[in-house]
Design a protein around this motif. Structure first.
Motif, PDB file in Angstrom:
ATOM      1  N   UNK A  63       0.830  -1.209   0.000  1.00 47.38           N
ATOM      2  CA  UNK A  63       0.000   0.000   0.000  1.00 47.38           C
ATOM      3  C   UNK A  63       0.866   1.261   0.000  1.00 47.38           C
ATOM      4  N   UNK A  64       1.972   1.216   0.737  1.00 44.91           N
ATOM      5  CA  UNK A  64       2.842   2.385   0.862  1.00 44.91           C
ATOM      6  C   UNK A  64       3.537   2.742  -0.446  1.00 44.91           C
ATOM      7  N   UNK A  65       3.547   1.849  -1.409  1.00 45.90           N
ATOM      8  CA  UNK A  65       4.162   2.128  -2.707  1.00 45.90           C
ATOM      9  C   UNK A  65       3.173   2.770  -3.689  1.00 45.90           C
ATOM     10  N   UNK A  66       1.959   3.031  -3.238  1.00 44.83           N
ATOM     11  CA  UNK A  66       0.962   3.650  -4.115  1.00 44.83           C
ATOM     12  C   UNK A  66       1.296   5.131  -4.320  1.00 44.83           C
ATOM     13  N   UNK A  67       0.835   5.717  -5.422  1.00 43.77           N
ATOM     14  CA  UNK A  67       1.110   7.140  -5.678  1.00 43.77           C
ATOM     15  C   UNK A  67       0.619   8.068  -4.565  1.00 43.77           C
ATOM     16  N   UNK A  68      -0.501   7.737  -3.940  1.00 38.31           N
ATOM     17  CA  UNK A  68      -1.000   8.572  -2.846  1.00 38.31           C
ATOM     18  C   UNK A  68      -0.010   8.598  -1.692  1.00 38.31           C
ATOM     19  N   UNK A  69       0.464   7.436  -1.274  1.00 39.65           N
ATOM     20  CA  UNK A  69       1.419   7.379  -0.175  1.00 39.65           C
ATOM     21  C   UNK A  69       2.738   8.042  -0.548  1.00 39.65           C
ATOM     22  N   UNK A  70       3.170   7.867  -1.775  1.00 39.41           N
ATOM     23  CA  UNK A  70       4.422   8.497  -2.206  1.00 39.41           C
ATOM     24  C   UNK A  70       4.286  10.022  -2.210  1.00 39.41           C
ATOM     25  N   UNK A  71       3.111  10.514  -2.582  1.00 42.25           N
ATOM     26  CA  UNK A  71       2.861  11.956  -2.525  1.00 42.25           C
ATOM     27  C   UNK A  71       2.879  12.443  -1.083  1.00 42.25           C
ATOM     28  N   UNK A  72       2.283  11.666  -0.183  1.00 39.27           N
ATOM     29  CA  UNK A  72       2.321  12.020   1.241  1.00 39.27           C
ATOM     30  C   UNK A  72       3.751  12.007   1.773  1.00 39.27           C
ATOM     31  N   UNK A  73       4.580  11.098   1.274  1.00 42.99           N
ATOM     32  CA  UNK A  73       5.996  11.107   1.646  1.00 42.99           C
ATOM     33  C   UNK A  73       6.665  12.410   1.208  1.00 42.99           C
ATOM     34  N   UNK A  74       6.309  12.881   0.019  1.00 40.74           N
ATOM     35  CA  UNK A  74       6.851  14.153  -0.465  1.00 40.74           C
ATOM     36  C   UNK A  74       6.434  15.317   0.413  1.00 40.74           C
ATOM     37  N   UNK A  75       5.173  15.312   0.854  1.00 37.09           N
ATOM     38  CA  UNK A  75       4.688  16.365   1.756  1.00 37.09           C
ATOM     39  C   UNK A  75       5.407  16.280   3.099  1.00 37.09           C
ATOM     40  N   UNK A 119      14.118  17.380  -5.457  1.00 35.41           N
ATOM     41  CA  UNK A 119      15.075  16.299  -5.693  1.00 35.41           C
ATOM     42  C   UNK A 119      14.596  15.015  -5.008  1.00 35.41           C
ATOM     43  N   UNK A 120      14.139  15.142  -3.776  1.00 40.56           N
ATOM     44  CA  UNK A 120      13.684  13.960  -3.034  1.00 40.56           C
ATOM     45  C   UNK A 120      12.454  13.327  -3.672  1.00 40.56           C
ATOM     46  N   UNK A 125       9.827   8.884  -6.679  1.00 39.17           N
ATOM     47  CA  UNK A 125       9.025   8.367  -7.787  1.00 39.17           C
ATOM     48  C   UNK A 125       9.883   7.612  -8.800  1.00 39.17           C
ATOM     49  N   UNK A 126      11.132   8.019  -8.981  1.00 34.65           N
ATOM     50  CA  UNK A 126      12.009   7.331  -9.936  1.00 34.65           C
ATOM     51  C   UNK A 126      12.391   5.942  -9.426  1.00 34.65           C
TER      52      UNK A 126
END
Length: 129
Positions: A63-75, A119-120, A125-126
């Motif tokens: 679940x943590x690899x989903x785009x939503x979670x990755x966006x939350x990681x960015x925030x 950068x992060x 995402x990369x």
């Protein structure tokens, strides 16, 4: 003692009207601090999955690899970087270093925060794409 309701007094600390860089920096420091405390409790809540076994943890990681979670990681990274870099700025100002340049230091903190966050987020995402 004021007779104004608490919610009206509390609303005042988020009012940006008439604030300069120092007021904006203080407001952002409050918001990122609150966000980081909330994240700490969420993080501890998620860590309890380790006690439930590998299946529960693996399901969370998927679940943590989903785009939503990755966006939350960015925030999260944005808030963490701002809070840390502005803390350095506040420390320098408290020591009397750079006081005449405090507005420029604030904008430098903002620029560095956005650059490092970019950068992060790119790396996040990369590496997961």
């Amino acid at each position: 003692m004021t007779t104004e309701p608490r919610w009206k007094r509390a609303r005042g600390w988020a009012d940006l009207r008439g604030r300069r860089e120092g007021g904006l920096a203080f407001l952002l420091m409050r918001l990122t601090g609150i966000g980081l405390v909330i994240y700490l409790f969420l993080h501890l809540y998620v860590l309890r999955l380790l006690a439930q076994g590998p299946e529960a943890w693996d399901a969370f990681i998927a679940t943590a690899k989903s785009p939503l979670f990755l966006t939350l990681d960015g925030i999260l990274i944005l808030g963490l970087l701002y809070h840390a870099l502005n803390g350095v700025r506040v420390t320098l100002l408290g020591l009397g270093i750079g006081v005449p340049l405090q507005a420029r230091l604030f904008w430098g903190v903002m620029a560095l925060t956005l650059l490092l966050t970019g950068v992060a987020v790119y790396a996040i995402f990369a590496l997961t794409g």
